[in-house]
Write a protein that holds these residues in place. Sequence first.
Motif, PDB file in Angstrom:
ATOM      1  N   ARG A 137     -69.186  49.558 -12.557  1.00  0.00           N
ATOM      2  CA  ARG A 137     -68.743  48.189 -12.268  1.00  0.00           C
ATOM      3  C   ARG A 137     -69.778  47.462 -11.414  1.00  0.00           C
ATOM      4  O   ARG A 137     -70.080  46.288 -11.661  1.00  0.00           O
ATOM      5  N   ASP A 138     -70.342  48.156 -10.428  1.00  0.00           N
ATOM      6  CA  ASP A 138     -71.374  47.541  -9.596  1.00  0.00           C
ATOM      7  C   ASP A 138     -72.590  47.131 -10.429  1.00  0.00           C
ATOM      8  O   ASP A 138     -73.196  46.086 -10.188  1.00  0.00           O
ATOM      9  N   LEU A 139     -72.939  47.963 -11.407  1.00  0.00           N
ATOM     10  CA  LEU A 139     -74.088  47.666 -12.267  1.00  0.00           C
ATOM     11  C   LEU A 139     -73.736  46.684 -13.385  1.00  0.00           C
ATOM     12  O   LEU A 139     -74.641  46.157 -14.031  1.00  0.00           O
ATOM     13  N   ILE A 195     -81.822  46.425 -14.288  1.00  0.00           N
ATOM     14  CA  ILE A 195     -82.880  46.462 -13.280  1.00  0.00           C
ATOM     15  C   ILE A 195     -82.706  45.312 -12.289  1.00  0.00           C
ATOM     16  O   ILE A 195     -82.829  45.493 -11.072  1.00  0.00           O
ATOM     17  N   GLU A 196     -82.410  44.140 -12.800  1.00  0.00           N
ATOM     18  CA  GLU A 196     -82.165  43.003 -11.924  1.00  0.00           C
ATOM     19  C   GLU A 196     -80.943  43.242 -11.046  1.00  0.00           C
ATOM     20  O   GLU A 196     -80.899  42.828  -9.880  1.00  0.00           O
ATOM     21  N   ARG A 197     -79.955  43.940 -11.589  1.00  0.00           N
ATOM     22  CA  ARG A 197     -78.755  44.244 -10.810  1.00  0.00           C
ATOM     23  C   ARG A 197     -79.068  45.209  -9.674  1.00  0.00           C
ATOM     24  O   ARG A 197     -78.511  45.077  -8.569  1.00  0.00           O
ATOM     25  N   LEU A 198     -79.954  46.183  -9.915  1.00  0.00           N
ATOM     26  CA  LEU A 198     -80.376  47.075  -8.843  1.00  0.00           C
ATOM     27  C   LEU A 198     -80.991  46.279  -7.695  1.00  0.00           C
ATOM     28  O   LEU A 198     -80.725  46.546  -6.522  1.00  0.00           O
ATOM     29  N   ARG A 199     -81.795  45.300  -8.034  1.00  0.00           N
ATOM     30  CA  ARG A 199     -82.383  44.423  -7.005  1.00  0.00           C
ATOM     31  C   ARG A 199     -81.289  43.660  -6.267  1.00  0.00           C
ATOM     32  O   ARG A 199     -81.310  43.568  -5.030  1.00  0.00           O
ATOM     33  N   LEU A 201     -78.364  44.556  -5.696  1.00  0.00           N
ATOM     34  CA  LEU A 201     -77.627  45.485  -4.846  1.00  0.00           C
ATOM     35  C   LEU A 201     -78.410  45.865  -3.594  1.00  0.00           C
ATOM     36  O   LEU A 201     -77.913  46.618  -2.750  1.00  0.00           O
ATOM     37  N   GLY A 202     -79.647  45.360  -3.487  1.00  0.00           N
ATOM     38  CA  GLY A 202     -80.437  45.580  -2.281  1.00  0.00           C
ATOM     39  C   GLY A 202     -81.464  46.689  -2.368  1.00  0.00           C
ATOM     40  O   GLY A 202     -82.107  47.009  -1.364  1.00  0.00           O
ATOM     41  N   LEU A 203     -81.638  47.273  -3.544  1.00  0.00           N
ATOM     42  CA  LEU A 203     -82.566  48.376  -3.689  1.00  0.00           C
ATOM     43  C   LEU A 203     -83.982  47.871  -3.974  1.00  0.00           C
ATOM     44  O   LEU A 203     -84.179  46.779  -4.496  1.00  0.00           O
TER      45      LEU A 203
END
Length: 259
Positions: A137-139, A195-199, A201-203
């Motif tokens: 869900r977060d991704l 990949i954009e979602r990882l960014r 999320l603060g990674l």
Amino acid sequence: MTSPIDTSDTTTGPVLSMHGITKRFGAVEALVDVTFEVRPREVVGLIGDNAAGKSTLAKIIAGALQPTAGLIEIDGAGVTIGSPSAAHRLGIATVFQDLALCENLDVSANLFLGRELNATGFLHEGRMAQLTRSVLRDLRAQIPSIHTPLHQLSGGQRQAVAIARTLIGEPRLVVLDEPTASLSVAQTAEVLTLIERLRDLGLGVVFISHNLTDIGATCDRIEVLRHGRNNGSFAGSSVRQADLIAAITGAPGYGTAHS
């Protein structure tokens, strides 16, 4: 080499800094005095021709190889990444091209493969299922069901599972080695969104690819390696593919001989 990217407006220091990284295999120098850094909420593209040193640098970050010389810092503190487990403890997760997933297991089992949750000697399947749903869900990953066997998923969905698996360990830095290779246009778009979602999320993210279109569309900054050396640094928002190609191939005006 191109002019350094202006990061004066960046308030957060690098999660990963690498200085003077050299790696020798006998008489062969795979990396020579490489500098590389990644900040939180930043996608850094790592590109170069075959044998440019990209995979060697990724394996050093992942703890699969150790540098012959150089300094690695996490949050400004010098570290030794002596093994993949050491990288994991430092908050570094890596997805290599083989994905390291099991075709006969479902999505949830793959996310916790080797890191299963146990309660009084039994698998805590309910908790693992709950965490799997939370991570997906977060991704915002498009997976039909957490109980779907991996062999029933598309290439893009398998990449989503591999990326989601990295988040189980709550990393701060994720290294992705050719995540869009051999994917369709639609599947590639899904992975780039992840990949954009990882960014978001603060990674910090290291995105290794031969596809310059994917790199240009996703990365905040792009670093070029040529013959194991730094050969260009570009802002992803304004870079031209012609400039990337010139840095990759060593065209006049680019390279360690041209400052």
